[in-house]
Enzyme design. Structure first.
Site, short mmCIF file in Angstrom:
data_model
loop_
_atom_site.label_atom_id
_atom_site.label_comp_id
_atom_site.label_asym_id
_atom_site.label_seq_id
_atom_site.Cartn_x
_atom_site.Cartn_y
_atom_site.Cartn_z
N GLU A 50 0.84 -1.20 0.00
CA GLU A 50 0.00 0.00 0.00
C GLU A 50 0.87 1.25 0.00
O GLU A 50 2.00 1.24 0.54
CB GLU A 50 -0.90 -0.02 1.25
CG GLU A 50 -1.83 1.18 1.34
CD GLU A 50 -2.97 0.98 2.35
OE1 GLU A 50 -2.82 0.15 3.25
OE2 GLU A 50 -3.99 1.68 2.21
N ASN A 188 -12.50 -1.25 -0.98
CA ASN A 188 -11.78 -1.76 0.19
C ASN A 188 -12.47 -1.27 1.44
O ASN A 188 -12.73 -0.07 1.59
CB ASN A 188 -10.33 -1.24 0.18
CG ASN A 188 -9.62 -1.55 1.49
OD1 ASN A 188 -9.21 -2.68 1.73
ND2 ASN A 188 -9.47 -0.55 2.37
N GLU A 189 -12.77 -2.17 2.33
CA GLU A 189 -13.37 -1.83 3.62
C GLU A 189 -14.43 -0.74 3.44
O GLU A 189 -14.40 0.31 4.08
CB GLU A 189 -12.28 -1.41 4.63
CG GLU A 189 -11.32 -2.55 4.92
CD GLU A 189 -10.42 -2.36 6.14
OE1 GLU A 189 -10.40 -1.26 6.72
OE2 GLU A 189 -9.73 -3.33 6.50
N TYR A 263 -6.95 -9.13 11.41
CA TYR A 263 -5.67 -8.78 12.04
C TYR A 263 -5.60 -9.36 13.45
O TYR A 263 -6.60 -9.34 14.18
CB TYR A 263 -5.50 -7.26 12.12
CG TYR A 263 -5.18 -6.62 10.78
CD1 TYR A 263 -3.90 -6.66 10.26
CD2 TYR A 263 -6.18 -5.99 10.03
CE1 TYR A 263 -3.59 -6.08 9.03
CE2 TYR A 263 -5.89 -5.42 8.79
CZ TYR A 263 -4.59 -5.46 8.30
OH TYR A 263 -4.30 -4.90 7.08
N GLU A 318 -6.30 -9.07 3.62
CA GLU A 318 -5.46 -8.39 4.62
C GLU A 318 -5.45 -9.29 5.84
O GLU A 318 -6.51 -9.58 6.42
CB GLU A 318 -6.02 -7.01 4.99
CG GLU A 318 -5.81 -5.98 3.89
CD GLU A 318 -6.21 -4.57 4.31
OE1 GLU A 318 -6.09 -4.22 5.50
OE2 GLU A 318 -6.64 -3.82 3.41
N GLN A 367 1.85 -6.11 5.70
CA GLN A 367 2.03 -5.78 4.30
C GLN A 367 3.44 -6.21 3.89
O GLN A 367 4.26 -6.51 4.75
CB GLN A 367 1.83 -4.29 4.08
CG GLN A 367 0.42 -3.81 4.40
CD GLN A 367 0.17 -2.37 3.93
OE1 GLN A 367 0.99 -1.74 3.30
NE2 GLN A 367 -1.01 -1.86 4.28
O1 AHR Z 1 -3.21 -2.40 6.22
C1 AHR Z 1 -3.48 -1.16 6.78
C2 AHR Z 1 -4.92 -0.73 6.63
O2 AHR Z 1 -5.71 -1.64 7.34
C3 AHR Z 1 -5.49 -0.77 5.25
O3 AHR Z 1 -5.25 0.39 4.53
C4 AHR Z 1 -6.95 -0.93 5.49
O4 AHR Z 1 -7.62 -1.59 4.45
C5 AHR Z 1 -7.02 -1.69 6.80
O5 AHR Z 1 -7.90 -1.10 7.68
#
Ligand code: AHR
Length: 513
Positions: A50, A188-189, A263, A318, A367
């Site tokens: 990113e 995205n999101e 996450y 992600e 990432q």
């Molecule tokens: O990976 C960091 C951020 O986490 C990304 O930009 C977003 O999609 C997520 O919330």
């Protein structure tokens, strides 16, 4: 006294962080290579890059005039390291960044900077990078603040022949041949940074984008796959709405994937330290990371309801650890060190994907470089490979291999009141017929021995690599880049059983020979 000395010698040899516990009975494992499961799609080993912090600028792009060795502005050391990982796809340009990205400012001889974004690394530079590392492009289009026309024209710029004005523009910018866009993210999101849309509102937008955005270079052999925004964590509203709409879709739109973001944080907002943590914090993060399995089960069950044939993939685009920012770094840059704990989390995550390979067919760790759970850290001309990089490298034989079932009682490892499985393992058969086994010992104190009964495969030994570390919080630094590095490991097969001993808090991958 003699006993104490030999225990210390074993501890040193295995790099044990703490006192050696009395040897336990081996974990009995059965591997049956005659009962193959789903293919472990190579796309499960995808990466995410990113425009955030130094994920791109400094990490990939240094510019053509840099003293750092580069090819057309892209650092050679990073390219070489990523080639070794056989990265199947890279998701770009975001993340949240994707929903504010104006691709037009990042092509051609005159770049138009945005606030905090020089746009010197744009579409043609990303495609050059993808080509240099030998990966497929996974582009996320701007569904949040852009129009379907902007996104359609971006795809036309990349994929049309020179019959189109945008194809001519691309040719003038140095690439007459159309690019391939293998995978397309439709936002995205969108429930948060991508526009804070309700699930139903998103579905309506997504359908338009799916219909109007085409790849002109896609063929039936190489179709472009479209990934809709899906859930984060346990909220099922997007999963329900998108899959219900997909079930009732018309000819005019389709998707091939539904995204899930997951996450491991140990609580929100991220506050766990990346270095200098103790065994308790090791266990807390591992426990949190294992919730990935529940998340996949929850969303898969909804997908099964609307898509029992599993046509739509669950795409975990992600995933990884998200810790407190490294002290002194810009908190917005999401910089964190990468320890042996990250290596164990990476292996556990890959194992979870492998066990759900029939539905989970793509994933992108967050990432790739210098951001969150990175493969690679750079500092000016220096580069290091993280423990997570080494795990991805060790698992390369699992790419496109066929899942082979293992049965075992994982046992338990308890510390500070936190109970985890003691051991985890997966196996797979590669295209050449070689069987691979990956073992993770979660126990931070004790080594573990696995006694693997082999069925459907003949072997006399196994060899591969193990990744252990002096401590669970051991990291690689620019001054000591090989503190956590793989070492050779081999084991014999006797009476149809493979006996493998793995160090505390370590990962091992072995091929049967
Ligand atoms: O990976 C960091 C951020 O986490 C990304 O930009 C977003 O999609 C997520 O919330």
């Amino acid at each position: 006294m003699r006993l104490l000395i030999s225990a210390a010698a074993i501890a040193a040899a295995l790099m044990l962080p703490f006192a050696v516990h009395a040897a336990d009975a081996p974990v009995q494992v059965t591997l049956d290579a005659s009962k193959p499961g789903a293919v472990i799609d190579r796309h499960l080993f995808g990466q995410f890059a990113e425009h955030l912090g130094s994920g791109i600028y400094g990490g990939i792009w240094v510019g053509k005039d840099s003293k750092i060795p580069n090819t057309r502005g892209i650092r050679n050391d990073v390219v070489a390291a990523l080639k070794a990982l056989k990265v199947p796809n890279v998701r770009w340009p975001g993340g949240c960044f994707a929903d504010q990205y104006n691709w037009r400012r990042g092509v051609g001889p005159e770049r138009k900077p945005a606030v905090g974004e020089p746009n010197t690394f744009g579409t043609d530079e990303f495609m050059d990078f993808a080509d240099q590392i030998g990966t497929e492009a996974y582009l996320s289009v701007n569904l949040g603040s852009g129009t379907a026309m902007d996104a359609a024209e971006w795809l036309e710029y990349m994929t049309s022949s020179t019959d189109s004005a945008l194809g001519v523009e691309r040719a003038k910018n140095g690439h007459p041949e159309p690019y391939q866009v293998a995978i397309l993210g439709l936002g995205n999101e969108s429930w948060d940074c991508g526009g804070a849309m309700s699930a139903d509102f998103y579905v309506n937008e997504m359908k338009r984008f799916s219909h109007f955005i085409r790849s002109y270079s896609a063929t039936s052999n190489q179709p472009m796959k479209r990934v809709a925004v899906g859930p984060s964590g346990a909220d099922t509203s997007y999963t329900e709405a998108v899959m219900k709409a997909w079930n009732g879709r018309s000819w005019s739109w389709d998707i091939e994937g539904l995204s899930l973001h997951f996450y491991a944080t140990g609580g929100w907002p991220p506050h766990m330290s990346d270095i200098g943590f103790d065994e308790k914090d090791y266990a807390v993060l591992l426990k949190d990371s294992l919730r990935l399995d529940d998340a996949i089960k929850t969303h898969s069950a909804i997908m099964d309801k609307y898509d029992p044939e599993k046509k739509v993939a669950l795409v975990v685009d992600e995933w990884g650890t998200w810790l407190a920012p490294t002290p002194g770094s810009d908190p917005g840059f999401l910089v964190q060190q990468n320890s042996q704990r990250d290596a164990v989390v990476a292996a556990l995550g890959i194992n979870i994907f492998a066990r759900h390979a029939d539905r989970v067919r793509m994933a992108n760790i967050a990432q790739m470089i210098n951001v969150l759970q990175a493969m690679i850290l750079t500092n000016e001309d220096k580069m290091l490979l993280t423990p997570t990089y080494h795990v991805f490298h060790m698992y390369v034989p699992f790419q496109d291999a066929t899942f082979v079932p293992l049965t075992f009682d994982a046992g338990t490892y308890t510390t500070d009141g936190i109970t985890l499985p003691r051991v985890d393992a997966v196996a797979a058969k590669d295209k050449a017929g070689k069987v691979w086994i990956a073992v993770t010992n979660l126990d931070a104190k004790s080594p573990v021995t696995l006694s693997v009964s082999l069925a459907g495969v003949k072997a006399t030994k196994a060899s591969g690599q193990t990744l252990s570390a002096p401590k669970v919080d051991s990291v690689n630094t620019f001054d000591a880049p090989d503190t956590v590095a793989p070492k050779a490991l081999s084991a014999k097969v006797a009476d149809g059983k493979l006996n493998i001993t793995v160090a505390p808090a370590s990962v091992a991958v072995l091929g049967l020979e």
